[in-house]
Design a protein around this motif. Structure first.
Motif, short mmCIF file in Angstrom:
data_model
loop_
_atom_site.label_atom_id
_atom_site.label_comp_id
_atom_site.label_asym_id
_atom_site.label_seq_id
_atom_site.Cartn_x
_atom_site.Cartn_y
_atom_site.Cartn_z
N ASN A 49 -48.12 70.01 56.25
CA ASN A 49 -48.18 71.18 57.12
C ASN A 49 -46.92 72.04 56.97
O ASN A 49 -46.98 73.26 56.91
CB ASN A 49 -48.36 70.72 58.56
N LEU A 88 -45.05 72.17 54.39
CA LEU A 88 -45.00 72.75 53.04
C LEU A 88 -46.19 73.68 52.76
O LEU A 88 -46.47 73.99 51.62
CB LEU A 88 -44.92 71.64 51.99
N THR A 89 -46.90 74.06 53.83
CA THR A 89 -47.96 75.07 53.67
C THR A 89 -47.36 76.43 54.04
O THR A 89 -46.91 76.63 55.16
CB THR A 89 -49.17 74.75 54.57
N ILE A 90 -47.30 77.30 53.05
CA ILE A 90 -46.64 78.59 53.25
C ILE A 90 -47.68 79.67 53.57
O ILE A 90 -48.66 79.81 52.87
CB ILE A 90 -45.84 79.03 51.99
#
Lengths: 171, 68
Positions: A167, A169-171
Protein backbone atom coordinates in the motif's frame (compact mmCIF):
# COMPACT_ATOMS: atom_id res chain seq x y z
CA UNK A 1 -10.76 6.68 21.14
CA UNK A 2 -12.14 3.78 23.15
CA UNK A 3 -9.41 1.51 21.76
CA UNK A 4 -6.71 4.00 22.75
CA UNK A 5 -8.07 4.12 26.32
CA UNK A 6 -8.31 0.33 26.57
CA UNK A 7 -4.74 -0.05 25.29
CA UNK A 8 -3.48 2.57 27.76
CA UNK A 9 -5.13 0.69 30.63
CA UNK A 10 -3.68 -2.60 29.32
CA UNK A 11 -0.22 -0.97 29.13
CA UNK A 12 -0.43 0.11 32.78
CA UNK A 13 -1.76 -3.33 33.79
CA UNK A 14 1.04 -5.13 31.97
CA UNK A 15 3.60 -2.97 33.80
CA UNK A 16 1.90 -3.81 37.13
CA UNK A 17 1.91 -7.54 36.24
CA UNK A 18 5.59 -7.32 35.24
CA UNK A 19 6.60 -5.60 38.49
CA UNK A 20 4.40 -7.99 40.54
CA UNK A 21 5.98 -11.06 38.95
CA UNK A 22 9.48 -9.64 39.47
CA UNK A 23 8.68 -9.07 43.15
CA UNK A 24 7.20 -12.58 43.44
CA UNK A 25 10.32 -14.12 41.88
CA UNK A 26 12.53 -12.03 44.14
CA UNK A 27 10.63 -13.04 47.30
CA UNK A 28 10.77 -16.76 46.41
CA UNK A 29 14.51 -16.53 45.71
CA UNK A 30 15.13 -14.63 48.96
CA UNK A 31 13.01 -17.11 50.96
CA UNK A 32 14.91 -19.95 49.32
CA UNK A 33 18.31 -18.52 50.31
CA UNK A 34 17.04 -17.92 53.87
CA UNK A 35 15.65 -21.47 53.99
CA UNK A 36 19.12 -22.86 53.32
CA UNK A 37 20.10 -21.66 56.82
CA UNK A 38 16.63 -21.92 58.40
CA UNK A 39 14.65 -24.91 56.99
CA UNK A 40 11.37 -23.77 58.58
CA UNK A 41 11.15 -21.05 55.89
CA UNK A 42 10.47 -23.82 53.32
CA UNK A 43 6.97 -24.11 54.86
CA UNK A 44 5.98 -20.71 53.54
CA UNK A 45 8.12 -19.51 50.64
CA UNK A 46 5.49 -17.15 49.25
CA UNK A 47 1.79 -16.84 50.10
CA UNK A 48 1.57 -20.27 51.70
CA UNK A 49 3.75 -22.08 49.16
CA UNK A 50 4.84 -25.06 51.24
CA UNK A 51 7.77 -27.09 49.89
CA UNK A 52 8.90 -28.44 53.26
CA UNK A 53 8.17 -32.08 52.31
CA UNK A 54 10.63 -31.81 49.41
CA UNK A 55 13.18 -30.14 51.73
CA UNK A 56 12.97 -32.92 54.33
CA UNK A 57 13.25 -35.55 51.58
CA UNK A 58 16.18 -34.06 49.68
CA UNK A 59 17.66 -30.58 49.52
CA UNK A 60 18.43 -31.01 45.79
CA UNK A 61 14.84 -32.01 45.00
CA UNK A 62 13.68 -28.98 46.96
CA UNK A 63 16.12 -26.73 45.07
CA UNK A 64 14.97 -28.06 41.70
CA UNK A 65 11.27 -27.47 42.56
CA UNK A 66 12.11 -23.92 43.68
CA UNK A 67 14.12 -23.56 40.46
CA UNK A 68 11.06 -24.48 38.36
CA UNK A 69 8.93 -21.92 40.21
CA UNK A 70 11.55 -19.19 39.83
CA UNK A 71 11.97 -20.02 36.12
CA UNK A 72 8.19 -20.02 35.62
CA UNK A 73 7.67 -16.64 37.28
CA UNK A 74 10.70 -15.07 35.58
CA UNK A 75 9.46 -16.35 32.18
CA UNK A 76 6.02 -14.92 32.95
CA UNK A 77 7.69 -11.61 33.92
CA UNK A 78 9.61 -11.70 30.63
CA UNK A 79 6.36 -12.21 28.71
CA UNK A 80 4.74 -9.33 30.63
CA UNK A 81 7.74 -7.16 29.75
CA UNK A 82 7.39 -8.12 26.06
CA UNK A 83 3.71 -7.13 26.26
CA UNK A 84 4.67 -3.72 27.71
CA UNK A 85 7.14 -3.26 24.82
CA UNK A 86 4.48 -4.35 22.34
CA UNK A 87 2.00 -1.81 23.70
CA UNK A 88 4.73 0.84 23.85
CA UNK A 89 5.72 0.42 20.19
CA UNK A 90 2.14 0.08 18.97
CA UNK A 91 1.19 2.84 16.53
CA UNK A 92 -2.52 2.78 15.79
CA UNK A 93 -2.00 4.85 12.63
CA UNK A 94 0.24 2.12 11.22
CA UNK A 95 -0.28 -0.94 13.44
CA UNK A 96 1.39 -3.42 11.11
CA UNK A 97 5.07 -2.98 11.82
CA UNK A 98 7.99 -5.41 11.72
CA UNK A 99 8.69 -4.86 15.45
CA UNK A 100 5.10 -5.92 16.23
CA UNK A 101 5.58 -9.18 14.36
CA UNK A 102 8.92 -9.84 16.07
CA UNK A 103 7.52 -9.12 19.55
CA UNK A 104 4.47 -11.34 18.98
CA UNK A 105 6.68 -14.17 17.73
CA UNK A 106 8.93 -13.73 20.80
CA UNK A 107 5.87 -13.85 23.09
CA UNK A 108 4.58 -17.05 21.46
CA UNK A 109 8.05 -18.67 21.70
CA UNK A 110 8.29 -17.66 25.39
CA UNK A 111 4.87 -19.22 26.09
CA UNK A 112 6.03 -22.35 24.26
CA UNK A 113 9.07 -22.50 26.63
CA UNK A 114 6.64 -22.04 29.51
CA UNK A 115 4.72 -25.09 28.27
CA UNK A 116 7.91 -27.17 28.09
CA UNK A 117 8.85 -26.02 31.62
CA UNK A 118 5.36 -26.94 32.87
CA UNK A 119 5.69 -30.44 31.34
CA UNK A 120 9.12 -31.02 32.93
CA UNK A 121 7.94 -29.67 36.29
CA UNK A 122 4.73 -31.72 36.26
CA UNK A 123 6.56 -34.93 35.29
CA UNK A 124 9.11 -34.38 38.05
CA UNK A 125 6.51 -33.56 40.71
CA UNK A 126 4.26 -36.48 39.66
CA UNK A 127 7.25 -38.83 39.85
CA UNK A 128 8.07 -37.63 43.37
CA UNK A 129 4.42 -37.78 44.40
CA UNK A 130 4.06 -41.36 43.19
CA UNK A 131 7.32 -42.55 44.69
CA UNK A 132 7.26 -40.78 48.05
CA UNK A 133 3.52 -40.12 48.39
CA UNK A 134 3.88 -36.32 48.35
CA UNK A 135 0.98 -33.98 47.83
CA UNK A 136 1.52 -32.25 44.50
CA UNK A 137 0.77 -28.91 42.89
CA UNK A 138 0.92 -28.94 39.08
CA UNK A 139 1.48 -26.12 36.57
CA UNK A 140 -1.21 -25.59 33.97
CA UNK A 141 -0.47 -27.31 30.65
CA UNK A 142 -2.65 -25.02 28.51
CA UNK A 143 0.25 -22.81 27.49
CA UNK A 144 0.70 -24.58 24.14
CA UNK A 145 -2.82 -23.52 23.10
CA UNK A 146 -2.05 -19.90 24.02
CA UNK A 147 1.33 -20.01 22.25
CA UNK A 148 -0.36 -21.36 19.12
CA UNK A 149 -2.97 -18.62 19.09
CA UNK A 150 -0.40 -15.84 19.53
CA UNK A 151 1.79 -17.41 16.82
CA UNK A 152 -1.21 -17.35 14.43
CA UNK A 153 -1.78 -13.67 15.30
CA UNK A 154 1.91 -12.99 14.61
CA UNK A 155 1.53 -14.56 11.15
CA UNK A 156 -1.55 -12.39 10.49
CA UNK A 157 0.47 -9.32 11.51
CA UNK A 158 3.22 -10.46 9.10
CA UNK A 159 0.71 -10.57 6.23
CA UNK A 160 -0.61 -7.18 7.36
CA UNK A 161 2.93 -5.76 7.13
CA UNK A 162 3.25 -7.07 3.56
CA UNK A 163 -0.11 -5.51 2.56
CA UNK A 164 0.82 -2.23 4.25
CA UNK A 165 4.19 -2.16 2.45
CA UNK A 166 2.44 -2.75 -0.88
CA UNK A 167 0.00 0.00 0.00
CA UNK A 168 2.86 2.37 0.91
CA UNK A 169 4.57 1.58 -2.41
CA UNK A 170 1.43 2.27 -4.45
CA UNK A 171 1.93 5.69 -6.01
CA UNK B 1 11.15 -6.44 -12.61
CA UNK B 2 9.78 -6.88 -16.13
CA UNK B 3 8.00 -3.50 -16.11
CA UNK B 4 10.38 -0.58 -16.68
CA UNK B 5 9.40 2.98 -15.80
CA UNK B 6 10.79 5.46 -18.33
CA UNK B 7 9.68 8.52 -16.42
CA UNK B 8 13.18 10.02 -16.26
CA UNK B 9 13.48 9.73 -20.07
CA UNK B 10 10.17 11.54 -20.56
CA UNK B 11 11.17 14.18 -18.01
CA UNK B 12 14.41 14.77 -19.92
CA UNK B 13 12.50 14.98 -23.23
CA UNK B 14 10.09 17.57 -21.78
CA UNK B 15 12.98 19.34 -19.99
CA UNK B 16 11.06 19.14 -16.74
CA UNK B 17 12.46 18.56 -13.24
CA UNK B 18 11.12 15.87 -10.89
CA UNK B 19 10.19 18.46 -8.27
CA UNK B 20 8.16 20.38 -10.83
CA UNK B 21 6.28 17.27 -11.99
CA UNK B 22 5.64 16.21 -8.40
CA UNK B 23 4.06 19.59 -7.69
CA UNK B 24 1.88 19.46 -10.83
CA UNK B 25 0.54 15.96 -10.20
CA UNK B 26 0.28 16.46 -6.44
CA UNK B 27 2.53 13.71 -5.05
CA UNK B 28 5.66 14.00 -2.93
CA UNK B 29 9.12 14.02 -4.53
CA UNK B 30 9.92 10.93 -2.41
CA UNK B 31 7.03 9.04 -4.00
CA UNK B 32 8.02 10.25 -7.47
CA UNK B 33 11.54 9.01 -6.78
CA UNK B 34 10.09 5.58 -5.79
CA UNK B 35 8.19 5.54 -9.08
CA UNK B 36 11.25 6.57 -11.10
CA UNK B 37 13.49 3.98 -9.47
CA UNK B 38 11.01 1.16 -10.23
CA UNK B 39 10.55 0.30 -6.53
CA UNK B 40 6.81 1.04 -6.67
CA UNK B 41 4.56 -2.01 -6.35
CA UNK B 42 1.63 -0.40 -8.17
CA UNK B 43 0.61 2.84 -9.91
CA UNK B 44 -2.86 4.32 -9.54
CA UNK B 45 -4.68 5.17 -12.78
CA UNK B 46 -5.26 8.67 -11.38
CA UNK B 47 -1.47 9.15 -10.94
CA UNK B 48 -0.80 7.77 -14.41
CA UNK B 49 -3.44 10.06 -15.88
CA UNK B 50 -1.95 13.09 -14.10
CA UNK B 51 1.57 12.22 -15.32
CA UNK B 52 0.34 11.74 -18.93
CA UNK B 53 -1.48 15.06 -18.78
CA UNK B 54 1.51 16.91 -17.30
CA UNK B 55 4.00 15.41 -19.76
CA UNK B 56 1.58 15.33 -22.70
CA UNK B 57 2.29 11.69 -23.46
CA UNK B 58 0.74 8.21 -23.50
CA UNK B 59 1.07 5.59 -20.71
CA UNK B 60 3.16 3.51 -23.15
CA UNK B 61 5.74 6.34 -23.21
CA UNK B 62 6.24 5.88 -19.47
CA UNK B 63 5.79 2.14 -18.98
CA UNK B 64 7.63 -0.52 -20.91
CA UNK B 65 7.61 -4.32 -20.68
CA UNK B 66 10.85 -6.25 -21.05
CA UNK B 67 11.08 -9.99 -20.51
CA UNK B 68 13.47 -10.90 -17.64
Amino acid sequence: MKTVKILKVMHILSWIVFVGLCIKTGIILTSYFISIARPEYAKNLFEGLDLSQYYTHSFWQYSSIVGYKVLLFSLEAHIAFLVTRLLNTLNLEKPFHESMHQLMTKISISIFYLWILAIIHNAHVQFLAKRYNFSMELFSGDFIFLAGIIFIFAQIIKRGIEIQQENDLTI
Amino acid sequence: MAIIVNLDVMLAKRKMRSKELAEIIGITTANLSILKSGKAKAVRFSTLEAICEALDCQPSDILEYKKD
